[in-house]
Design a protein around this motif. Structure first.
Motif, PDB file in Angstrom:
ATOM      1  N   PRO A   1       5.483 -13.046  27.679  1.00 50.17           N
ATOM      2  CA  PRO A   1       6.149 -11.761  27.908  1.00 50.17           C
ATOM      3  C   PRO A   1       5.239 -10.752  28.592  1.00 50.17           C
ATOM      4  N   GLY A   2       5.827  -9.952  29.440  1.00 49.80           N
ATOM      5  CA  GLY A   2       5.063  -8.931  30.142  1.00 49.80           C
ATOM      6  C   GLY A   2       4.995  -7.613  29.404  1.00 49.80           C
ATOM      7  N   LEU A   3       5.768  -7.484  28.348  1.00 45.35           N
ATOM      8  CA  LEU A   3       5.798  -6.243  27.575  1.00 45.35           C
ATOM      9  C   LEU A   3       5.792  -6.582  26.093  1.00 45.35           C
ATOM     10  N   VAL A   4       4.869  -5.955  25.389  1.00 45.73           N
ATOM     11  CA  VAL A   4       4.737  -6.162  23.948  1.00 45.73           C
ATOM     12  C   VAL A   4       4.649  -4.783  23.286  1.00 45.73           C
ATOM     13  N   LYS A   5       5.299  -4.648  22.160  1.00 45.72           N
ATOM     14  CA  LYS A   5       5.262  -3.364  21.448  1.00 45.72           C
ATOM     15  C   LYS A   5       3.988  -3.252  20.611  1.00 45.72           C
TER      16      LYS A   5
END
Length: 119
Positions: free
Chosen positions: A9-13
């Motif tokens: 994934p390119g976005l992680v919280k």
């Protein structure tokens, strides 16, 4: 010709776990005496060596990341993976996988993948 490809994934919280996979072709990750390595580069900063998994399966992780970083492999898929727990925006970086052919000589690299930590 050895090729490496990062995926994930390119976005992680924030506070979640970052997981990336490196798929290797053109060579086996169990071949003596190669080391399969993760490196990252935060925006505007230099490269940071994160850790490595050896042909034997032994792992070595940077002391600064050891408490929340693990590296593993799936020999049946010729892949190795990176996990970083409890991420913060400071973990935002381009993440690379690479082959170390010994003596810190990184002779093959993936193209890199940007991971952004943001809510």
């Amino acid at each position: 010709q050895v090729q490496l490809q990062e995926s994930g994934p390119g976005l992680v919280k924030p506070s979640q776990t970052l997981s990336l996979t490196c798929t290797v072709s053109g060579g086996s990750i169990t071949t003596n005496y190669y080391y399969w390595t993760w490196i990252r580069q935060p925006p505007g900063k230099g490269l940071e060596w994160m850790g490595t998994i050896a042909y034997s399966g032994n792992t070595h992780v940077s002391p600064s990341l050891k408490s929340r970083t693990s590296i593993s492999r799936d020999t049946s898929k010729n892949q190795f993976t990176l996990q970083v727990t409890s991420v913060t925006p400071e973990d935002t970086a381009v993440y690379y996988c690479a082959r170390d052919s010994g003596n810190w000589y990184l002779d093959y690299w993936g193209k890199g993948t940007l991971v952004t930590v943001s809510s």
